[in-house]
Design a protein around this motif. Structure first.
Motif, short mmCIF file in Angstrom:
data_model
loop_
_atom_site.label_atom_id
_atom_site.label_comp_id
_atom_site.label_asym_id
_atom_site.label_seq_id
_atom_site.Cartn_x
_atom_site.Cartn_y
_atom_site.Cartn_z
N CYS A 214 -5.14 15.31 -8.35
CA CYS A 214 -4.14 14.58 -8.31
C CYS A 214 -2.91 15.10 -8.92
O CYS A 214 -2.90 15.58 -9.73
N ASP A 215 -1.98 14.80 -8.15
CA ASP A 215 -0.50 15.29 -8.69
C ASP A 215 0.09 13.77 -9.10
O ASP A 215 0.56 13.12 -8.55
N ASP B 202 -4.11 13.26 0.61
CA ASP B 202 -5.10 14.31 -0.20
C ASP B 202 -6.22 13.76 -0.50
O ASP B 202 -7.34 14.39 -0.33
N GLU B 203 -6.38 12.43 -0.75
CA GLU B 203 -7.65 11.78 -1.10
C GLU B 203 -8.76 11.52 0.31
O GLU B 203 -9.72 11.41 0.30
N GLN B 204 -7.88 11.90 1.56
CA GLN B 204 -8.89 11.85 2.72
C GLN B 204 -9.26 13.12 3.22
O GLN B 204 -9.94 13.42 4.14
N GLY C 112 0.77 -1.13 -0.02
CA GLY C 112 0.00 -0.01 -0.16
C GLY C 112 0.72 1.23 0.01
O GLY C 112 1.96 1.22 0.32
N ILE C 113 0.20 2.48 -0.40
CA ILE C 113 0.82 3.67 -0.32
C ILE C 113 0.44 4.57 0.98
O ILE C 113 0.53 5.78 0.79
N GLU C 114 -0.07 3.83 2.07
CA GLU C 114 -0.59 4.52 3.08
C GLU C 114 0.56 5.47 3.59
O GLU C 114 1.66 5.31 3.60
N GLY C 115 0.16 6.83 4.03
CA GLY C 115 1.17 7.94 4.51
C GLY C 115 1.63 8.56 3.30
O GLY C 115 2.49 9.65 3.72
N SER C 116 1.34 8.32 1.88
CA SER C 116 1.93 9.11 1.04
C SER C 116 1.25 10.44 0.85
O SER C 116 0.32 10.70 1.33
N LYS C 117 1.80 11.31 -0.03
CA LYS C 117 0.98 12.34 -0.47
C LYS C 117 -0.43 12.25 -0.79
O LYS C 117 -1.55 12.63 -0.57
#
Length: 231
Positions: free
Chosen positions: A168-169, A159-161, A150-155
């Motif tokens: 989206c970047d 952003d999605e939360q 997963g990419i939890e903790g990413s930008k």
């Protein structure tokens, strides 16, 4: 007027209301992505954070949105978040068209394409919330061939939360997904296929295919297959 040849795919949309956003090619709601008409209905209360954590209160809103899509002529129902799979059975029971809410529905088929011990990497928005009960695999031997990253903790995750989420970047998303792929492949060299759970990841699917030389499946794969069987 909607005709048989132009009947759209219906998509359950996240809050604050799905739109056809020109800056987001690759996602199912962008008009250039699938090559056939799509329509969406917002799942009331369906913010990304609530959907990903599995808020059971969203089920009735999913059913209501799916029924509105069918009333508008949708030939099948998909969704804007792979974690809507928690409501797959309830939505499928509520409408008279095919329902494919998540790319995770492909996982049993993908495992059968590969000889053991080859593995499928499931890349997700949040690996802490992509639990075994969502995968549709009961056989322990088959479960051992699934790698979740997963990419939890990413930008993108942060952003999605947000309410509402910003645009989206894509460049940053590609870096985050690429890094996740590198981590899971380093730990599991026998990964032979990638499945994107997150419906935002198709934006970078082509880049991941080029860099990994592996097959990459996502919600647009399932949407195209479903639509092609119906019209």
């Amino acid at each position: 007027m909607i005709t048989q040849t132009t009947r759209p795919l219906g998509i359950l949309g996240l809050e604050p209301g799905a739109e056809l956003t020109p800056e987001s090619p690759g996602v199912a709601l962008h008009p250039s992505t699938l090559g056939f008409p799509v329509i969406s209905e917002k799942v009331t209360g369906g913010w990304a954070e609530d959907v990903s954590r599995g808020d059971p209160a969203l089920e009735s809103a999913c059913i209501a949105a799916a029924r509105r899509l069918v009333e508008r002529g949708a030939v099948a129902i998909s969704s804007e978040c792979g974690f809507f799979i928690r409501h797959q059975a309830a939505v499928a029971k509520s409408v008279n068209v095919p329902v494919v809410l998540s790319s995770l529905l492909l996982l049993p088929t993908l495992l059968r394409q590969l000889p053991p011990p080859a593995k499928v990497a499931v890349l997700t928005f949040d690996s802490t919330r992509c639990t075994e009960d969502l995968l549709g695999i009961d056989d322990p031997a088959e479960q051992s061939r699934i790698v979740i990253g997963g990419i939890e903790g990413s930008k993108y995750w942060h952003d999605e939360q947000k309410r509402p989420p910003p645009a989206c970047d894509v460049g940053t998303l590609e870096k985050d997904v690429t890094a996740c792929v590198a981590r899971v492949r380093a730990a599991h060299p026998d990964i032979a296929m990638i499945l994107f759970e997150c419906t935002g990841f198709p934006r970078v699917a082509s880049a991941i295919r080029r860099s990994t030389k592996l097959p990459v499946y996502d919600i647009t794969t399932l949407a195209r297959m479903t639509y092609a069987s119906l019209v």
